[in-house]
Enzyme design. Structure first.
Site, PDB file in Angstrom:
ATOM      1  CG  HIS A 188      -2.013  -1.047   1.111  1.00 11.51           C
ATOM      2  ND1 HIS A 188      -1.926  -2.285   1.703  1.00 11.51           N
ATOM      3  CD2 HIS A 188      -3.203  -1.027   0.459  1.00 11.51           C
ATOM      4  CE1 HIS A 188      -3.007  -2.989   1.427  1.00 11.51           C
ATOM      5  NE2 HIS A 188      -3.810  -2.247   0.675  1.00 11.51           N
ATOM      6  CG  ASN A 189       4.024   0.860  -2.462  1.00  8.86           C
ATOM      7  OD1 ASN A 189       3.334   1.031  -3.466  1.00  8.86           O
ATOM      8  ND2 ASN A 189       4.770  -0.222  -2.298  1.00  8.86           N
ATOM      9  CG  PHE A 190       3.822   7.483  -4.640  1.00 11.02           C
ATOM     10  CD1 PHE A 190       2.731   8.336  -4.536  1.00 11.02           C
ATOM     11  CD2 PHE A 190       4.727   7.683  -5.675  1.00 11.02           C
ATOM     12  CE1 PHE A 190       2.533   9.374  -5.452  1.00 11.02           C
ATOM     13  CE2 PHE A 190       4.535   8.719  -6.594  1.00 11.02           C
ATOM     14  CZ  PHE A 190       3.440   9.560  -6.479  1.00 11.02           C
ATOM     15  CE  LYS A 191       8.119   1.835  -7.288  1.00  5.77           C
ATOM     16  NZ  LYS A 191       8.474   3.182  -7.727  1.00  5.77           N
ATOM     17  CG  HIS A 192      -1.850   0.240  -4.091  1.00  5.44           C
ATOM     18  ND1 HIS A 192      -2.497  -0.686  -4.875  1.00  5.44           N
ATOM     19  CD2 HIS A 192      -2.804   0.701  -3.218  1.00  5.44           C
ATOM     20  CE1 HIS A 192      -3.766  -0.789  -4.507  1.00  5.44           C
ATOM     21  NE2 HIS A 192      -3.986   0.048  -3.508  1.00  5.44           N
ATOM     22  CG  HIS A 232      -7.264   4.204  -2.813  1.00  6.72           C
ATOM     23  ND1 HIS A 232      -6.183   4.347  -3.652  1.00  6.72           N
ATOM     24  CD2 HIS A 232      -7.262   2.899  -2.449  1.00  6.72           C
ATOM     25  CE1 HIS A 232      -5.586   3.194  -3.787  1.00  6.72           C
ATOM     26  NE2 HIS A 232      -6.205   2.295  -3.073  1.00  6.72           N
ATOM     27  CG  ASP A 233      -4.996   2.146   0.026  1.00  8.74           C
ATOM     28  OD1 ASP A 233      -5.912   2.045   0.869  1.00  8.74           O
ATOM     29  OD2 ASP A 233      -4.804   1.295  -0.876  1.00  8.74           O
ATOM     30  CG  ASP A 253      -8.394  -0.479  -3.976  1.00  7.04           C
ATOM     31  OD1 ASP A 253      -7.159  -0.314  -4.030  1.00  7.04           O
ATOM     32  OD2 ASP A 253      -9.022  -0.588  -2.907  1.00  7.04           O
ATOM     33  CD  GLN A 292      -3.739 -13.191  -6.579  1.00 11.98           C
ATOM     34  OE1 GLN A 292      -4.082 -13.165  -5.407  1.00 11.98           O
ATOM     35  NE2 GLN A 292      -3.834 -12.138  -7.342  1.00 11.98           N
TER      36      GLN A 292
HETATM   37  N1  LIG Z   1      -5.672 -12.118  -2.773  1.00 11.14           N
HETATM   38  C1  LIG Z   1      -5.681 -10.899  -3.327  1.00 11.14           C
HETATM   39  N2  LIG Z   1      -6.201  -9.859  -2.654  1.00 11.14           N
HETATM   40  C2  LIG Z   1      -6.173  -8.675  -3.254  1.00 11.14           C
HETATM   41  C3  LIG Z   1      -5.628  -8.448  -4.521  1.00 11.14           C
HETATM   42  N3  LIG Z   1      -5.758  -7.144  -4.831  1.00 11.14           N
HETATM   43  C4  LIG Z   1      -6.357  -6.566  -3.793  1.00 11.14           C
HETATM   44  N4  LIG Z   1      -6.614  -7.471  -2.828  1.00 11.14           N
HETATM   45  C5  LIG Z   1      -7.271  -7.257  -1.536  1.00 11.14           C
HETATM   46  O1  LIG Z   1      -8.194  -6.204  -1.647  1.00 11.14           O
HETATM   47  C6  LIG Z   1      -7.807  -5.124  -0.824  1.00 11.14           C
HETATM   48  C7  LIG Z   1      -7.990  -3.861  -1.641  1.00 11.14           C
HETATM   49  O2  LIG Z   1      -8.136  -2.765  -0.883  1.00 11.14           O
HETATM   50  P1  LIG Z   1      -6.985  -1.702  -0.518  1.00 11.14           P
HETATM   51  O3  LIG Z   1      -7.724  -0.410  -0.500  1.00 11.14           O
HETATM   52  O4  LIG Z   1      -6.474  -2.172   0.800  1.00 11.14           O
HETATM   53  O5  LIG Z   1      -5.899  -1.689  -1.555  1.00 11.14           O
HETATM   54  C8  LIG Z   1      -6.346  -5.389  -0.445  1.00 11.14           C
HETATM   55  O6  LIG Z   1      -5.985  -4.888   0.792  1.00 11.14           O
HETATM   56  C9  LIG Z   1      -6.301  -6.887  -0.453  1.00 11.14           C
HETATM   57  O7  LIG Z   1      -6.773  -7.403   0.766  1.00 11.14           O
HETATM   58  C10 LIG Z   1      -5.091  -9.571  -5.200  1.00 11.14           C
HETATM   59  O8  LIG Z   1      -4.599  -9.498  -6.351  1.00 11.14           O
HETATM   60  N5  LIG Z   1      -5.140 -10.761  -4.564  1.00 11.14           N
HETATM   61 ZN    ZN Z   2      -5.786   0.325  -2.444  1.00 11.65          ZN
END
Ligand SMILES: Nc1nc2c(ncn2[C@@H]2O[C@H](COP(=O)(O)O)[C@@H](O)[C@H]2O)c(=O)[nH]1
Ligand code: ZN
Length: 441
Positions: free
Chosen positions: A154-158, A194-195, A304, A355
């Site tokens: 959950h960084n800047f690239k995300h 958003h994060d 997201d 996945q």
């Molecule tokens: N198993 C996976 N979980 C995923 C993936 N991409 C996202 N996520 C989950 O959803 C939330 C999204 O919310 P965020 O605002 O926290 O980014 C994330 O935290 C994961 O729990 C994925 O590819 N596979």
């Molecule tokens: Zn996110």
């Protein structure tokens, strides 16, 4: 424990000629355990804690405190680069590529990513439409960069990937002809924010550990409420308030929209948001504000969780980052005696197992509903997700087969060892009088 493991490793290497995978795995666990002991403050009585704190914050189970927040030097360095680059022209080729879900974020460093975000605000005509001064946009983007933490996922690239997917969806679905500029500004800015200030521990952790955020927000979407509050902290400051030239009514509408969008990213509300969208889909009307609001929440949710809609070479490293963050959380949960979030447990989860279920039960059902409204998205986001499902299903089967084979050979080795042991003891104890077959069963 480490020394015993080293001794064991040496012995096995001499006897077997190679180090088995199980030893590597044990070594990894020892390393990770040691790292935890060194970084979790409340275990300092063990004498291993390295106090890396800069200030006087309440102890919290962050990664290394030293590295969670960006340092002033790091930020200044990136800011200088960004300001230097932002005066350079971004080619038409890159501008077009930026509108596609195939965009590869890994090719770009943070300062360049800030320039690309600036291009998005520019090419959606937000600058003249909302009278955004270039220096204010730059300061806003810098603050955004600064307030995303140095954590694996959950960084800047995300933040960039989610925003870039939202940007791509806006162009692919020709949303500019269907929604007004304020809606588009809400969507892009929500994705950017958003994060904000995510610390790498999800809401379940926040609530179970009774963190400051959970207390502040009464266990109701603590993270999303926080991301949103940080966004408006940045927008409160005149020098980074990209909405500062808007009317009070416009600002109010934007604030309401951003809050709705960011709060909708709490995955515990997934079904609620998706069901609302499904219920209006048969009569969807772009002139209806309620309908547009729901669509905006769906678009941010899709963006997201859209990594798997990207080419495999872009998506797979993201999964590694996600699992790294998940495993860190479950390790801390184990250390702190908190309930362990099952999909984050390194003892239970593998890349494919993480996945296949997520794609089948979360991603596809969501993406398919959006494609019902915009059939053109099928090829852009659904086809690649189906490919990813196929890839991970095959990987899951291969892993299962490998595990079965390993278990079989381990059992065979154990039986052989047991038989050998018994023979040895029989030799020592004198002639065996029992039947040979009964010894094997
Ligand atoms: N198993 C996976 N979980 C995923 C993936 N991409 C996202 N996520 C989950 O959803 C939330 C999204 O919310 P965020 O605002 O926290 O980014 C994330 O935290 C994961 O729990 C994925 O590819 N596979
Ligand atoms: Zn996110």
């Amino acid at each position: 424990m480490e020394k015993r493991l080293q001794g064991l490793e040496k012995k096995i290497l001499i006897e077997a000629g190679e180090t088995p995978a199980v030893v590597y795995e044990m070594k990894k666990q020892v390393d990770s355990f040691r790292e935890k002991l060194e970084s979790v403050e409340h275990l300092s009585w063990l004498g291993l804690f390295k106090d890396l704190s800069e200030g006087t914050h309440k102890p919290s189970p962050f990664y290394h405190k030293r590295t969670l927040h960006k340092t002033r030097e790091e930020c200044e360095h990136v800011r200088e680069k960004f300001l230097h680059m932002s005066s350079l022209e971004v080619s038409e080729e890159v501008r077009q590529y930026l509108k596609t879900p195939t965009f590869d974020n890994w090719q770009w460093e943070d300062a360049e990513i800030m320039v690309l975000l600036q291009v998005m605000y520019t090419d959606l005509d937000f600058i003249p439409t909302f009278n955004i001064e270039p220096e204010v946009l730059q300061q806003f983007l810098f603050e955004i960069y600064r307030r995303y933490n140095n954590i694996p996922f959950h960084n800047f690239k995300h933040c960039f990937c989610v925003t870039q997917m939202m940007y791509g969806l806006i162009w692919l679905t020709d949303l500019r002809s269907k929604m007004d500029s304020i809606d588009l500004l809400i969507m892009l800015t929500s994705a950017v924010c958003h994060d904000l200030d995510h610390t790498g521990y999800n809401n379940a952790y926040q609530i179970n550990a009774q963190t400051e955020l959970a207390l502040r927000y009464n266990d109701i979407s603590p993270l999303e409420n926080h991301h949103c509050a940080v966004a408006f902290e940045i927008l409160e400051r005149t020098e980074s308030n990209i909405f500062r030239n808007l009317s009070t009514d416009q600002y109010k509408r934007i604030r309401e929209g951003i809050i709705k969008c960011i709060l909708a990213t709490d995955m515990s509300r997934h079904n609620e948001v998706l069901n609302k969208f499904k219920s209006i889909l048969p009569v969807f009307d772009f002139t209806n504000k309620d309908h547009r609001d729901v669509l905006m929440t769906i678009l941010i949710k899709v963006s997201d969780i859209s990594n798997e809609a990207r080419p495999m070479e872009v998506a797979e490293p993201w999964l590694d980052c996600l699992l790294q963050e998940f495993f860190n959380q479950s390790d801390v949960e184990k250390l702190e005696g908190l309930p362990v979030t099952p999909f984050m447990d390194r003892d239970k989860v593998t890349k494919p197992s993480s996945q296949t279920g997520f794609i089948r039960f979360v991603l596809l059902p969501l993406f398919i509903e959006l494609a019902n409204l915009f059939p053109c998205l099928e090829q852009h986001i659904i086809d690649p997700v189906r490919k990813a499902l196929d890839y991970y299903t095959k990987m899951e089967k291969a892993l299962e087969t490998e595990q079965q084979n390993r278990a079989q050979s381990e059992n065979a080795a154990k039986s052989k060892e047991a038989a050998g042991g018994r023979q040895d003891s029989q030799t020592d104890a004198g002639p065996d009088t029992s039947e040979p077959e009964s010894q094997l069963t």
